[in-house]
Design a protein around this motif. Structure first.
Motif, short mmCIF file in Angstrom:
data_model
loop_
_atom_site.label_atom_id
_atom_site.label_comp_id
_atom_site.label_asym_id
_atom_site.label_seq_id
_atom_site.Cartn_x
_atom_site.Cartn_y
_atom_site.Cartn_z
N ARG A 1 -8.48 2.04 -10.16
CA ARG A 1 -6.88 1.59 -10.08
C ARG A 1 -6.67 0.78 -8.94
O ARG A 1 -6.86 0.78 -8.24
N VAL A 2 -5.23 -0.09 -9.55
CA VAL A 2 -5.59 -1.52 -9.77
C VAL A 2 -3.78 -1.46 -9.04
O VAL A 2 -2.63 -1.36 -10.17
N VAL A 3 -3.72 -1.58 -7.63
CA VAL A 3 -2.28 -2.30 -6.82
C VAL A 3 -2.20 -3.44 -6.59
O VAL A 3 -2.52 -4.12 -5.76
N LEU A 4 -1.29 -4.32 -7.32
CA LEU A 4 -1.10 -5.38 -7.01
C LEU A 4 0.38 -6.16 -6.35
O LEU A 4 1.32 -5.12 -6.80
N THR A 5 1.07 -6.85 -5.54
CA THR A 5 2.35 -7.36 -4.95
C THR A 5 2.45 -7.61 -6.55
O THR A 5 1.43 -8.64 -7.13
N ALA A 6 3.77 -8.26 -6.34
CA ALA A 6 4.62 -8.93 -7.89
C ALA A 6 3.66 -10.43 -7.30
O ALA A 6 3.45 -11.14 -8.37
N ALA B 1 13.10 -2.50 -2.95
CA ALA B 1 12.74 -3.25 -2.35
C ALA B 1 12.53 -2.96 -0.97
O ALA B 1 13.82 -2.62 -0.09
N ILE B 2 11.48 -3.41 -0.05
CA ILE B 2 11.75 -2.78 1.46
C ILE B 2 12.54 -4.35 1.84
O ILE B 2 12.98 -4.72 2.07
N GLU B 3 13.81 -2.98 2.54
CA GLU B 3 14.46 -4.27 3.53
C GLU B 3 14.34 -4.07 5.13
O GLU B 3 14.99 -5.03 5.81
N ASP B 4 13.86 -3.39 6.02
CA ASP B 4 13.77 -3.52 7.01
C ASP B 4 12.18 -2.08 7.54
O ASP B 4 12.72 -1.43 7.02
N LEU B 5 11.52 -2.54 8.33
CA LEU B 5 10.67 -1.65 8.99
C LEU B 5 11.32 -1.45 10.40
O LEU B 5 11.40 -2.63 11.12
N ARG C 1 0.19 -1.35 -0.19
CA ARG C 1 0.17 0.19 0.04
C ARG C 1 0.79 1.41 0.30
O ARG C 1 -0.11 2.34 -0.74
N ALA C 2 1.99 1.44 0.52
CA ALA C 2 2.84 2.39 0.64
C ALA C 2 3.34 2.95 -0.49
O ALA C 2 4.30 2.01 -0.97
N PRO C 3 3.26 3.23 -1.34
CA PRO C 3 4.56 3.87 -2.27
C PRO C 3 5.42 4.32 -2.93
O PRO C 3 6.89 3.39 -3.25
N PHE C 4 5.84 4.53 -1.62
CA PHE C 4 7.82 4.58 -1.39
C PHE C 4 8.31 3.17 -0.98
O PHE C 4 9.55 3.19 -0.67
N ALA C 5 7.49 2.14 -0.78
CA ALA C 5 7.93 0.89 -0.33
C ALA C 5 8.87 0.50 -2.13
O ALA C 5 9.88 -0.42 -1.68
N SER C 6 8.34 0.69 -2.91
CA SER C 6 8.98 0.63 -4.53
C SER C 6 9.40 2.04 -5.51
O SER C 6 8.45 1.79 -6.14
N ALA C 7 9.69 2.75 -4.71
CA ALA C 7 9.57 3.79 -5.64
C ALA C 7 10.60 4.09 -6.90
O ALA C 7 10.33 4.77 -7.32
N ARG C 8 11.34 3.03 -6.73
CA ARG C 8 11.78 2.68 -8.25
C ARG C 8 12.02 1.09 -8.63
O ARG C 8 11.26 0.37 -7.85
N PRO C 9 11.77 0.73 -9.70
CA PRO C 9 12.33 -0.43 -9.79
C PRO C 9 13.31 -1.49 -9.10
O PRO C 9 13.99 -0.53 -8.85
N ASN C 10 13.10 -2.81 -9.31
CA ASN C 10 14.24 -3.68 -8.65
C ASN C 10 14.42 -3.30 -7.21
O ASN C 10 15.14 -3.34 -6.20
#
Lengths: 136, 321
Positions: B179-184, A70-74, A59-68
């Protein structure tokens, strides 16, 4: 003692460590745990950690702001403690999270974060000198 | 417990398993002749569980590309007789002990969800019969029972409609939101849900745990993005209904074929194959998908225009990958 337990025991050596667990993010199952559990209910704590990571990654856009990316830690801080959730990508069957609960007066967040990353890496990273595909 | 040994009886698998665990038994519990799964006990603790609905250790490791197919097969051939396949893989440096433990633990809970929720059926316990993987981890039967019921509750919290668990699923032609948001993981399911594959088919194809796949199918259904494709056309129906029992039977009988039976990545497998490559070719390598290159309009009769559109969409999505 299983190898998973050994890794969890290493996280418990960190100053201020109160509890640690290894959680399967897809199902919310605790695959192992050491020390105390937030709230005293291991199953609920594991399911909750998985839920938090799921929401953060989905749900959080910052979690994948760029391709590849990914979240490392919370990191969740409370008045009395730190909770570190370190993602552990596994080649087979999804993602795990190494969760560490630190006591705030004794815990060192920066050091714990670095150490947790190393332990998470050790858990699933094959040794560089390991033979690949040359059995028998 | 001896009378539960040789002769098949009708019982609830989970109830019998608890009795066997209490008695500290060692051996293999065959559920429904093995076609619904097997549970392996060592001193009353579970060392392995297999179900046609859940990819086994071998399938998880090879489909993901973590182990080359020939590496896995060689370990099975060498170590099966001595019940030490797992230990062999670690000793030979192919897997770390922690990886093996994680994989086996995950596979146990995954298969247990399907085996322990099986209603009363024909069950048979074979005392002393060990699994060829060997002793890697051990799980208490009580822990498996608790986790299985938690997972069942969780599915219904997500979407209280179990019909999508067993039916072929297909993406809806038009999303119900803008708008649709999916996980990998969800994306992979949507791309491979072709109106013929069930959740179990998708989990085998993608090498994803069975329960995790069910969970995502329910999430996508709850979001209105995936729907029950209804009874498939006769060809697809046959595949969906016949395949799991076949696979289960051979899985139990023949360790050479890996934990979940027929080898998921057999032909022309390269040790360096990437996960993505494995996935892309998945549909073409699966015998269970008899019409990989056929038209996508094999869905319900009243939905032909939708399926044609869907075929184009799917082709476009694949081209984007």
């Amino acid at each position: 003692m299983s190898d998973i337990d050994d890794h969890l025991a290493r996280t418990m050596d960190l100053p201020g460590a109160v509890g640690a667990s290894l959680v399967d993010c897809a199902t919310g199952l605790a695959l192992g745990s050491a020390g105390a559990v937030p709230g005293g209910d291991g199953e609920a704590a594991a399911a909750g950690a998985a839920e938090v990571l799921y929401v953060a990654s989905g749900r959080a856009p910052f979690a994948s702001a760029r391709p590849n990316d990914a979240i490392e830690d919370l990191i969740i801080t409370t008045a009395s403690g730190y909770h570190l959730l370190r993602t552990v990508p596994v080649a087979f069957g999804g993602q795990l999270a190494l969760c560490l609960w630190l006591d705030r007066p004794d815990g060192n967040l920066a050091m714990a974060r670095r150490r947790l990353a190393e332990i998470a890496d050790d858990l699933v990273r094959p040794r560089p000198d390991a033979p690949v595909g040359s059995a028998a | 417990m001896s009378e539960t040994g040789r002769q098949p009886e009708i019982a609830q698998p989970s109830r019998l398993l608890s009795q066997l665990a209490d008695a500290g038994e060692t051996g293999t519990l065959y559920v429904d002749g093995g076609s619904s799964g097997t549970v392996h006990l060592i001193d009353g603790r579970v060392s392995c569980v297999e179900s046609p609905a859940a990819p086994g250790v071998g399938a998880l490791l090879t489909t993901s590309g973590r182990l080359a197919e020939h590496t896995w097969q060689a370990a099975v051939q060498t170590g099966a007789a001595g019940h030490r396949v797992g230990r062999l893989l670690v000793e030979q440096g192919h897997l770390m002990q922690s990886e093996l433990e994680l994989c086996v633990l995950g596979a146990i809970y995954d298969a247990a969800f399907f085996v322990l929720t099986t209603a009363a059926t024909s069950v048979r316990f074979a005392p002393g019969e060990l699994h060829w993987l060997g002793r890697v981890v051990e799980v208490e039967v009580g822990a498996l029972e608790r986790e299985t019921s938690r997972r069942g509750r969780r599915l219904d919290e997500i979407f209280p409609e179990s019909s999508v668990d067993h039916a072929p699923v297909t993406p809806v032609p038009t999303p119900p939101v803008q708008r649709v948001v999916l996980t990998a993981a969800q994306w992979e399911l949507v791309v491979h849900a072709d109106g013929r594959r069930t959740a179990a088919d998708l989990s085998r194809l993608l090498g994803r745990p069975g329960y995790a796949t069910l969970q995502e199918v329910r999430r996508l259904s709850a979001a209105g993005l995936l729907r029950n494709a209804g009874p498939p056309s006769s060809g697809g129906d046959r595949g969906a209904v016949d395949a799991p029992p076949d696979e289960g039977a051979s899985a139990v009988a023949d360790p050479d074929h890996g934990v979940t039976g027929p080898d998921p990545v057999a032909e022309g497998e390269s040790p360096t194959r990437t996960r993505a490559a494995t996935r892309r070719e998945g549909g073409h390598r699966r015998q269970r998908d008899p019409q990989p290159s056929g038209p996508n309009g094999a869905g319900p009769v009243d939905a032909v225009p939708d399926d044609a559109l869907l075929g184009r969409l799917r082709a476009a999505l694949k081209a984007l990958r």
